[in-house]
Write a protein that holds these residues in place. Sequence first.
Motif: not given
Length: 718
Positions: A352-381
Motif C-alpha cells: 500500500q501507498e497512502v498519500p495524505a495531506n491537510d491544511q488548517g487555520a484557527s483564530f482565538v480571541w481572549t477578552a480582557p477580564t471584566w466584572n459583572a457580579g464577579g470576574t469574567h474571562q471570555l474567549s471565542a474562536g
Amino acid sequence: MPRRSSRLISSTLRWCVLLPGALLTSATWAQSADSETTPLPVAQPAPTSPPPAEDSTPSAEPDSTSRTVVTGTRLPRPIRDVPATTVVLPREEIDRSPTLTQDTLVRSLPSVATFRRTPSLVSDPTAQGLNLRGLAPSGVARTLVLLDGVPVNDPLGGWVFWRSLPRLGLERIEVVPGGGSALYGSSALGGVVQLISRPITGPALDADVSYGNRGTGLVAARGAQRWGPVAAALETELLTSNGYRIVSPGQRGAIDGDTPSNHVVLNGRVEAQATDTLTLSARANLFRENQNGGTRFTTARVELAQFGAGARLQTEARGTFTLDLYGRALRFEQDRARVAQDRATEVLAASQEVPANDQGASFVWTAPTWNAGGTHQLSAGLDARRMAGTSQERIFPATQAPEALVAREAGGTQWSGGVFLQDLYAPIPALELSAALRLDAWRNTRGQQRVERVNGATDTTRYDDRTEHQLSPRLGLRVRPWDPVTFRASGYRAFRAPTLNELYRPFQVGTVLTAANADLSAERLWGAEAGVEVEPLRALTARVTGFWNVLEDPITNVTLPGNAGRQRQNLGRARVRGVEASVDWRLSRRWTTLLAYTFVDPTVTKAPGQPELVGRQLAQDPRHRGAASLTFEDPRLFTTTVQLRVIGPQFEDDLNERGMGGALVVDAAVSRRLFWKVDLFAAVENLFDREYLAGRAGVDTVGPPVLARVGLRLRDAP
C-alpha cells in the motif's frame, strides 16, 4: 513505487542528522503527574508562544499551585485554578524518564494508553491510537494530540506519529482527560494531550547520545539563539534499533526475526517580536521512519513534512488575538505478508501507498477580564481543516482466480470547521464556574473505492457526499472552601467524526481482515466527572476523581458472523466508568514518590444485531492500571528513578474470547554529573525481562524485553 517525495525529504534529513554529531546525552526517567483541573479545551490551537513554565530546578521544592497550564481552558492559568482535571509531565521528569519513545513516556500515566501494548519502537502508527481513561481503544486515536496548539493527528486515520515528536524540544506535556469537544471539536472525544515546546532562549545547546542492547542508538541535539527581537531553535533526532522478536516463542517460525527500525527528525522554529504587542512565528518539521514488523514482507514507512505560521496580538483594551495556520503532506507505505500456518514461509500479499495531506487555520480571541457580579474571562474562536487521502493498494492473491482482486484504491476528502464560546466566571475567589459551547460541522466528499480483478475487470463505487453537525456543551465547577482543598466537577458532551481511513480503507493485522464502512456516523459521548484534591502540606498532594461516560454509536471492529473477518461498525452503546487516584509526596529534598491508579469498567450496554456483545468488556481495555515511582536526587551524588507499571488483564477481541494476562514492568534510570553540564546516565526498561502478551490478532505477539542503554547528556539551557 514512486519515491520523488521520499528523495526530497530523505536528502534533506540526511545532512541534518549530522548536525548533532557533537555532544551528547539522553533522557533518564521519572514519571510525574501534577494533576489539577482545567476547563475543557476549545477548538483552537494554544498560544503560538507558550508562556514560560514555572521553575523546574531539580532542587527546588515542587509547587503545584504555581504551575501554569494552557490546555484545559486555552488560557495560561495556575493549574490549581483550572476546573478540569489536568496532569502535567514537566521537563525535568521527561529528562529523568527511562523510557525511549514518546508513547511509552505518556503511557507511564495510568489513565493514558495506546491501542496495543507494543511501543512505537516496533509498531507502526496504525496501532498507536491514544485513549484516555479506557475510552474504547482502537487504532484511531480518540484523543486529540497537539503540539503548541496545532493538531498532530494524521489527516487520514487520526494516527499519531509519536517518533516525530522529539523530547529535547519539550517544556512539558499536559494531559486533560474527559470529553474536550466543547473547545477542540471532533478529535477531542476522550480528551486532549498537548506537547508544549520550550521557550526559545539563547544561546543554548542540549544534546543526547546513547547506545544500548539490541543495537539501539540515539543521537539528538537542540540549539537555540536569540538576536534582539528574533529567536530561533533547531532540533534533530536520529534513532535506530534492531528491535526484538515480537511473535511469541510458541508460535515463531522460520520467517520470524527481529523488528529493526530507524527514524530521523528535523524541527525548526523562528519567533519575532515585531512590535511591543505583536509576536510572529513560523515552524517546519521533517520526519522519516522505517520499520520492519519481523518478517521480510511486513514493513512500514512514513515520510512527513509540516509547516506552520502564527501571529499573536496582545492589547490591553481589546484582549488577545491568536492566529495559527498549518499544512502537512505525508506518505505512509506498508507491505503485508501471507504467512504459512507453520510460519515457515511467507509471500507478499499486498503493498500500500497512502498519500495524505491537510491544511488548517484557527483564530482565538481572549477578552480582557471584566466584572459583572464577579470576574469574567471570555474567549471565542473558530477553526477549519481540510483533510484528504487515498489508499493505493496492490494485491497479490493466493490464486489467480478471475474474480480475485489485484488492485484497490480508496479515499476521499473531509472538510470540518467549528466555532466556540467560553466564559470562566468567578463570583468569589473560592468559586469558579466555567461554560463552553461549540458548534461543529463536517462534510465527506469525493469518497470512492475502485477495485481491479485478475480478469481485467474494474469496479468503481462512488459514495454520496454527506454532511453532519454537532453541538458540544461543557459545564464545570471549581470550589476551594479552604486553601488546601479543591473540589472539581464537570459535565460534557463530545463527539468524533469517522476518519477517511474508517470510511473507505480496509486493513489487515495478522490473518484478520477488517473492512471499511462508508455508512459510519459520528461517535457521541455524554460524560461527567467529579473529584477532590487535597494538599495538606506543600510537599504532599492527593487526588481522587470519579468519571462516568456513555459512548453512543462507538466505531468498533465487529466480528462478522461465522468469523468471516471484521468490519468497522457503529456498535450501539458502551458505558465507561471508573476512578483515578494519585498521591504525590516529596518525602524530603532528595526523595520523591508517586503512586497512581486507574480503574475502568468498559462495558457494552447495547449492540443491535450483535446481542452476544452486550455485557462484554471493550477490547484492548484493561480494568486496572497502576504506576509507582521513587526518585532520589542529589546533584553532588547522583539522581536515580525506579518506576513500576502495572497493566491488568484484557481482551484482544470484542467477543472476549482472546484473553491477555496482566503485566508488571519495572524501569529504572540513574545519572551522575561528570563535569561542567555533562552527565553520564544509564536507563533500563523492563528491568526483570518480564514476558507478556501485547496482541493476539491472528498471531500472539509479546511486549518489549529488557532494553538497556548508557549515554551522555548535555544540558546547557535554562
